[in-house]
Design an enzyme around this catalytic site. Structure first.
Site, short mmCIF file in Angstrom:
data_model
loop_
_atom_site.label_atom_id
_atom_site.label_comp_id
_atom_site.label_asym_id
_atom_site.label_seq_id
_atom_site.Cartn_x
_atom_site.Cartn_y
_atom_site.Cartn_z
N ASN A 10 41.80 47.62 25.78
CA ASN A 10 42.79 47.63 26.86
C ASN A 10 44.15 47.89 26.21
OD1 ASN A 10 44.58 47.11 28.90
ND2 ASN A 10 43.79 45.09 29.41
N LYS A 17 44.62 44.89 23.67
CA LYS A 17 43.64 43.80 23.74
C LYS A 17 42.27 44.39 23.42
CE LYS A 17 43.49 40.75 27.20
NZ LYS A 17 43.59 40.27 28.61
N ASP A 150 41.39 51.01 37.05
CA ASP A 150 41.92 49.95 37.91
C ASP A 150 42.06 50.39 39.36
OD1 ASP A 150 42.16 47.96 36.08
OD2 ASP A 150 44.33 47.75 36.23
N GLY A 333 45.99 34.71 36.01
CA GLY A 333 46.61 33.57 35.32
C GLY A 333 47.26 32.56 36.25
#
Length: 400
Positions: A10, A17, A150, A333
């Site tokens: 990513n 990541k 996405d 998150g």
């Protein structure tokens, strides 16, 4: 069933990541983050066998140096893992209208990602670097690189959802429409919600809320996306960490004409200086807003605007559910950890039959999933997202 190890990449504009995941059971063998690219303090942190390690990448290092380090240092310590890699999965933020599902990377796919750069100017160039470096670093997997978009999950939106009320030629000739983002996350939690509700995905009606530094809400009817809050770019919709979300477009003219701001300055203001950061004038961190809600006016102001906007989106999307809403799902998150955000938001939706269970809501944090409403209430759930697993599974499936 034999393992199918996938390297998931990513690539952000200033970070990368990575993880090695077994697509058959979701087990994570290695995970890490390289960050602060192009800066003196560029570094990489990773976890392997439960142990954490960290190293400097060298001043000014970026994607190329990070991937070199992953291949020549981290994977070199685990030659057996490296030898078992079957595919590489790449998260791609924007695929435009061209990509409605994940695809094996070809020259044509690379061109399609390039064509979408105007809609994701920070992310898509970084993804292309990641793909190029992966092809270089793993020549044996050259035909086993998979792009996971996405935007793909949102390609089922009907015209009335994705069109803006602008001259139609702007859509036809220039692709200006709603595309959405976080589709991989919205898809994953929809799948998981179907399991919790013991329903086939194609019969599922849910509203999914991915709340992180960026945030979006998606209306999922019969298992498919029918609307989402992010637009042509990830700037539209909810109040976010540093992004404004929805606003009157004429504010932009006012900032330019009356206040003398340049287009670049306005862009920076809306994308990097607004949202929670703009409202608190202190921080983009939702934890500050939650911790100081009762005592600081700036935190209360930011939280109230954030939850007001979120509740409005959830409420409006109930109109798209054909009279049946199975659940509202929180993830990301903030969605997974900020119990106060969930409580204040659902408290505004009493008309829809939501009644929060305070104890359940406090229990569903820090990686724990669960129901957060009372037994007599319409259902709201917390489901931790796992975009990396979706990317690994798609990569394994397409390269099998």
């Amino acid at each position: 069933m034999s393992s199918k190890l996938v390297l998931v990449l990513n690539c952000g504009s200033s970070s990368l990541k990575f993880a090695i995941i077994d697509a058959t059971n979701g087990e994570e063998h290695i995970s890490g983050l390289a960050e602060c690219f192009h800066l003196p303090e560029a570094r990489i942190k990773w976890k392997v066998d439960g142990g954490k390690q960290e190293a400097a990448l060298g001043a000014g290092a970026a994607h190329s140096e990070a991937l070199n380090f992953i291949v020549n240092t981290i994977l070199a310590q685990k030659p057996a893992l490296s030898a078992q890699l079957t595919a590489i999965g790449h998260r791609i933020v924007h695929g435009g209208e061209k990509f409605t599902s994940s695809v094996i990377v070809t020259d044509d796919v690379i061109q399609g990602i390039k064509d979408s750069i105007p809609f994701a100017p920070l992310h898509n160039p970084a993804h292309l670097i990641g793909i190029a470096e992966a092809l270089k670093s793993f020549p044996n997997l050259a035909d086993k690189n998979v792009a996971v978009f996405d935007t793909a999950f949102h390609q089922t939106m009907p015209e009335e959802s994705y069109l803006y009320a602008l001259p139609y030629s702007l859509y036809k000739d220039h692709g200006i429409r709603r595309y959405g983002a976080h589709g991989t996350s919205h898809f994953y939690v929809s799948q998981e919600a179907a399991k919790v509700l013991n329903k086939p995905l194609e019969e599922l009606n849910v509203i999914t809320c991915h709340l992180g530094n960026g945030g979006s809400v998606t209306a999922v009817r019969n298992g498919k996306c029918v609307d989402t809050s992010m637009g042509l770019t990830p700037l539209e919709g909810l109040v976010m960490g540093t992004r404004s979300g929805d606003l009157d477009p004429a504010i932009i003219f006012h900032l330019h004409d009356a206040m003398g701001m340049s287009v670049d300055q306005i862009n920076t203001l809306l994308t990097k200086e607004s949202g929670l950061l703009g409202l608190t004038e202190v921080t983009s961190d939702c934890r500050y807003v939650e911790d100081n809600y009762a005592t600081k006016a700036d935190a209360k102001r930011a939280m109230d605007v954030f939850c007001h906007r979120l509740a409005k989106y959830i409420g409006s999307y109930t109109a798209l559910m054909d009279g049946r809403l199975d659940a509202v799902v929180f993830t990301g998150g903030i969605g997974e950890n900020a119990a106060m955000v969930r409580e204040l938001t659902l408290d505004k939706l009493g008309l829809l039959g939501f009644e929060i269970d305070h104890e359940r809501n406090m229990a569903a944090r820090f990686g724990k999933s669960g129901t957060i409403t009372k037994d007599s209430s319409r259902l709201a759930l917390v489901i931790p997202t796992n975009e990396e697993l979706v990317i690994a599974q798609d990569a394994a499936r397409l390269t099998a």
